[in-house]
Design an enzyme around this catalytic site. Structure first.
Site, PDB file in Angstrom:
ATOM      1  N   LYS A  76      16.655 -40.064 -59.745  1.00 22.87           N
ATOM      2  CA  LYS A  76      17.383 -38.849 -60.192  1.00 22.87           C
ATOM      3  C   LYS A  76      18.734 -38.893 -59.811  1.00 22.87           C
ATOM      4  O   LYS A  76      19.015 -38.360 -58.401  1.00 22.87           O
ATOM      5  CB  LYS A  76      16.759 -37.406 -59.947  1.00 22.87           C
ATOM      6  N   CYS A  96      30.013 -37.992 -46.343  1.00 19.80           N
ATOM      7  CA  CYS A  96      29.111 -37.559 -45.641  1.00 19.80           C
ATOM      8  C   CYS A  96      29.555 -37.837 -43.956  1.00 19.80           C
ATOM      9  O   CYS A  96      29.338 -37.240 -43.147  1.00 19.80           O
ATOM     10  CB  CYS A  96      27.736 -38.108 -45.574  1.00 19.80           C
ATOM     11  N   GLU A 125      29.333 -28.125 -42.093  1.00 17.45           N
ATOM     12  CA  GLU A 125      29.858 -29.093 -43.024  1.00 17.45           C
ATOM     13  C   GLU A 125      30.720 -28.320 -44.087  1.00 17.45           C
ATOM     14  O   GLU A 125      30.051 -27.759 -44.840  1.00 17.45           O
ATOM     15  CB  GLU A 125      28.696 -30.063 -43.680  1.00 17.45           C
TER      16      GLU A 125
HETATM   17  P1  NAD Z   1      22.519 -31.586 -52.749  1.00 22.32           P
HETATM   18  O1  NAD Z   1      21.653 -31.268 -51.841  1.00 22.32           O
HETATM   19  O2  NAD Z   1      23.045 -30.364 -53.448  1.00 22.32           O
HETATM   20  O3  NAD Z   1      22.151 -32.533 -54.011  1.00 22.32           O
HETATM   21  C1  NAD Z   1      21.645 -33.862 -53.682  1.00 22.32           C
HETATM   22  C2  NAD Z   1      20.810 -34.261 -54.899  1.00 22.32           C
HETATM   23  O4  NAD Z   1      19.305 -33.275 -54.751  1.00 22.32           O
HETATM   24  C3  NAD Z   1      21.143 -33.961 -56.209  1.00 22.32           C
HETATM   25  O5  NAD Z   1      20.711 -35.095 -56.977  1.00 22.32           O
HETATM   26  C4  NAD Z   1      20.543 -32.585 -56.535  1.00 22.32           C
HETATM   27  O6  NAD Z   1      20.459 -32.515 -58.115  1.00 22.32           O
HETATM   28  C5  NAD Z   1      19.123 -32.849 -55.950  1.00 22.32           C
HETATM   29  N1  NAD Z   1      18.453 -31.614 -55.723  1.00 22.32           N
HETATM   30  C6  NAD Z   1      19.061 -30.240 -55.714  1.00 22.32           C
HETATM   31  N2  NAD Z   1      17.998 -29.181 -55.440  1.00 22.32           N
HETATM   32  C7  NAD Z   1      16.782 -30.097 -55.235  1.00 22.32           C
HETATM   33  C8  NAD Z   1      15.611 -29.658 -54.930  1.00 22.32           C
HETATM   34  N3  NAD Z   1      14.953 -28.488 -54.760  1.00 22.32           N
HETATM   35  N4  NAD Z   1      14.545 -30.865 -54.793  1.00 22.32           N
HETATM   36  C9  NAD Z   1      14.924 -32.124 -54.905  1.00 22.32           C
HETATM   37  N5  NAD Z   1      16.104 -32.507 -55.346  1.00 22.32           N
HETATM   38  C10 NAD Z   1      17.076 -31.555 -55.438  1.00 22.32           C
HETATM   39  O7  NAD Z   1      23.814 -32.379 -52.295  1.00 22.32           O
HETATM   40  P2  NAD Z   1      25.228 -32.774 -52.897  1.00 22.32           P
HETATM   41  O8  NAD Z   1      26.133 -31.469 -53.033  1.00 22.32           O
HETATM   42  O9  NAD Z   1      24.888 -33.699 -54.259  1.00 22.32           O
HETATM   43  O10 NAD Z   1      25.805 -33.941 -51.832  1.00 22.32           O
HETATM   44  C11 NAD Z   1      26.397 -33.555 -51.043  1.00 22.32           C
HETATM   45  C12 NAD Z   1      25.738 -33.384 -49.667  1.00 22.32           C
HETATM   46  O11 NAD Z   1      25.033 -34.570 -49.463  1.00 22.32           O
HETATM   47  C13 NAD Z   1      26.447 -33.085 -48.128  1.00 22.32           C
HETATM   48  O12 NAD Z   1      25.626 -32.423 -47.553  1.00 22.32           O
HETATM   49  C14 NAD Z   1      26.553 -34.753 -47.844  1.00 22.32           C
HETATM   50  O13 NAD Z   1      26.853 -34.883 -46.444  1.00 22.32           O
HETATM   51  C15 NAD Z   1      25.358 -35.318 -48.264  1.00 22.32           C
HETATM   52  N6  NAD Z   1      25.490 -36.785 -48.053  1.00 22.32           N
HETATM   53  C16 NAD Z   1      24.817 -37.594 -47.084  1.00 22.32           C
HETATM   54  C17 NAD Z   1      24.974 -38.911 -47.119  1.00 22.32           C
HETATM   55  C18 NAD Z   1      24.177 -39.716 -45.862  1.00 22.32           C
HETATM   56  O14 NAD Z   1      24.272 -40.876 -46.213  1.00 22.32           O
HETATM   57  N7  NAD Z   1      23.906 -39.078 -44.786  1.00 22.32           N
HETATM   58  C19 NAD Z   1      25.833 -39.591 -48.176  1.00 22.32           C
HETATM   59  C20 NAD Z   1      26.229 -38.724 -49.216  1.00 22.32           C
HETATM   60  C21 NAD Z   1      26.236 -37.329 -49.143  1.00 22.32           C
END
Ligand code: NAD
Length: 499
Positions: free
Chosen positions: A188, A297, A395
């Site tokens: 997803k 990130c 963050e």
């Molecule tokens: P997010 O947590 O809002 O969403 C990530 C994914 O999770 C999306 O596909 C979203 O639809 C899904 N999601 C949302 N609610 C959910 C739930 N209840 N259950 C399961 N899935 C759910 O994050 P974002 O805003 O898309 O991305 C930014 C964040 O990602 C930042 O905090 C960043 O640091 C982190 N990030 C980390 C890495 C890493 O390698 N550590 C890499 C990229 C991004």
């Protein structure tokens, strides 16, 4: 002569996508849909289906069948590798299309999107090799009557949830490794950036991946993502996103104790010592805070700088920052594009306001940038930041950096470690002893010395503390998606238990 790619244009109407299950496109049908508005241009660019829990159940059933009948895991690694190599070619053949969609949906500069798509092809090639490297162990030291085998098996059906900041690249840091291990996938993507993941499913199918091995369901996190993390028939979920959602994934996964891989947030220090090459360090620090408009990130968001050069370095960074090109991501010269959504734009601007109110000194930027259309933030530098301020602890996920001075090496390490996160850290010094000592003691999964945000798929990625669990990429990234099984083989006659 100008040999750059011509400035691509905006689509006349949004491109509509179905989703991809069992080797074929599924039509949106009666499902609700979601338009993605380009955050840089305020026009709809793509439309996706809002899949339901029933769609997830069906995709998991398909992936389970594809796993159990061994159509993929039963193949020789050489054959799996051949599919991944063809997929890399398939990506390269569609770089323009993929990069444009990536830019329209994320707002990132087109030159960066092209680099990420081309880089992704290279990761599939690396993972093809890694598939053939995977092996277990033997224990030949158990006595003449016993031989021990430790084999690795694919963990099974993997639920893969990805974020919006590097949709295609992060996918490439997961999918070929999961496939190299022999698993099947229900993926997803973020609801903001689903199109390139859907096209990847098509590319993999054309490369010869058997039907049902890579399935993509699109939609909202609370419904589709949650259904994946909760699903009783998924063996492992790989989640990349915010720490808050990651925590929800941990709770949801408890139902069947599925294994979790978590790649979460960061608050990454750039540690600059007085004996660094300051020109180089300033350039690296700015790249790190501005890359992907700070929505990275591992991006640097705390500038931990030795007090004796803090003033000089502040001036150097400020002068260079003025030259960063913020604007339309479709312009090949742009370095910093749009923030992903109006809501996120407002959140970042809110943090800037918070920093001002908390008493940090605004040195550069501090507001909106760009045209009236779109969501742009000026790269922003604060000085006189203290470790208790929200801008130093949380963050922000935008191009915002705060300078925190230090006196001693010990203090630099303490400041670096004084947050809940432990994703990445960069160290700038020409003293190798100091660099290695700090690198060893900083609690972060990815560290760089005299460089930042660089590297290839050979090296593992992942976080300490609240930045996550497990590792992706490298041979570690394949092993992560395997189970270990031990087997004792008795040679000759077993000593009877009943005499
Ligand atoms: P997010 O947590 O809002 O969403 C990530 C994914 O999770 C999306 O596909 C979203 O639809 C899904 N999601 C949302 N609610 C959910 C739930 N209840 N259950 C399961 N899935 C759910 O994050 P974002 O805003 O898309 O991305 C930014 C964040 O990602 C930042 O905090 C960043 O640091 C982190 N990030 C980390 C890495 C890493 O390698 N550590 C890499 C990229 C991004």
């Amino acid at each position: 002569m100008d040999t750059r790619t011509p400035h691509p244009s905006l689509p006349a109407k949004p491109r509509a996508f179905g989703f991809f299950v069992d080797g074929a496109w599924v039509k949106t049908g009666g499902r609700d849909t979601l338009d993605r508005i380009s955050p840089a241009h305020d026009i709809p660019v793509t439309t996706i289906a809002l899949c339901t829990k029933a769609d997830v159940d069906h995709a998991v059933k398909v992936a389970r069948e594809a796993f159990e009948d061994r159509r993929w895991s039963g193949q020789a690694a050489a054959d799996r590798a051949a599919v991944l190599l063809r997929a890399a070619q398939g990506i390269r053949a569609r770089v323009d299309e993929l990069a444009l969609l990536e830019t329209l949906e994320t707002g990132k500069p087109i030159s960066q999107s092209r680099g990420e798509v081309e880089g992704a092809a290279g990761i599939y090639e690396y993972a093809a090799g890694a598939a053939r490297m995977l092996h277990g162990e033997t224990f030949n030291n158990l006595g003449d009557k016993m031989l021990g085998l430790v084999t690795r098996e694919p963990i099974g059906v993997v639920g893969l949830i990805t974020p919006w900041n590097f949709p295609f690249f992060i996918l490439a840091e997961r999918v070929p490794f999961i496939l190299a291990a022999g698993c099947t996938i229900v993926c997803k993507p973020s609801e903001f950036t689903s199109s390139t993941t859907l096209l990847m499913a098509e590319i993999l199918a054309e490369a010869g991946l058997p039907a049902g091995v890579f399935n993509v369901v699109t939609g909202l996190g609370a419904e589709v993502g949650q259904a994946i993390t909760e699903h009783p028939d998924i063996d492992m979920a790989s989640f990349t996103g915010s720490t808050a959602t990651g925590r929800r994934a941990v709770q949801a996964s408890a139902g069947n104790f599925k294994k979790l891989g978590l790649e979460l947030g960061g608050k990454n220090p750039q540690i600059v010592f007085a004996d660094a090459d300051l020109e180089d360090a300033a350039d690296g620090v700015i790249f790190s805070m501005c890359f992907n408009a700070g929505q990275c990130c591992v991006g640097g968001s705390r500038l931990v700088v030795e007090r004796s050069i803090a003033g000089t370095f502040e001036k150097l960074v400020t002068a260079k920052l003025a030259k960063v090109r913020v604007g339309d991501p479709l312009n090949p010269d742009t370095q910093v594009g749009a923030m992903v959504t109006p809501e996120h734009n407002a959140k970042v601007l809110g943090y800037i306001e918070n920093g001002r109110k908390a008493g940090a000194r605004l040195v550069a930027g501090g507001g909106k940038a760009g045209s009236p259309a779109g969501n742009f933030v000026q790269p922003t530098l604060f000085a006189d930041v203290t470790t208790d301020m929200a801008i130093a602890r949380e963050e922000i996920f935008g191009p915002v950096l705060g300078i925190i001075p230090f006196e001693t090496e010990e203090e630099a390490i303490a400041i670096a470690n004084n947050v809940d996160y432990g994703l990445a850290a960069s160290i700038w010094t020409k003293n190798l002893d100091k660099a290695v000592n700090v690198m060893r003691r900083v609690r972060a999964g990815r560290t760089w010395i005299n460089c930042t945000i660089t590297g290839g798929p050979e090296m593992p990625i992942g976080g300490f503390k609240q930045s996550g669990w497990g590792r992706e990429t490298g041979i570690y990234g394949v092993e992560e998606y395997t189970q270990i099984k031990s087997c004792h083989i008795e040679l000759g006659q077993r000593a009877p238990w009943i005499s």
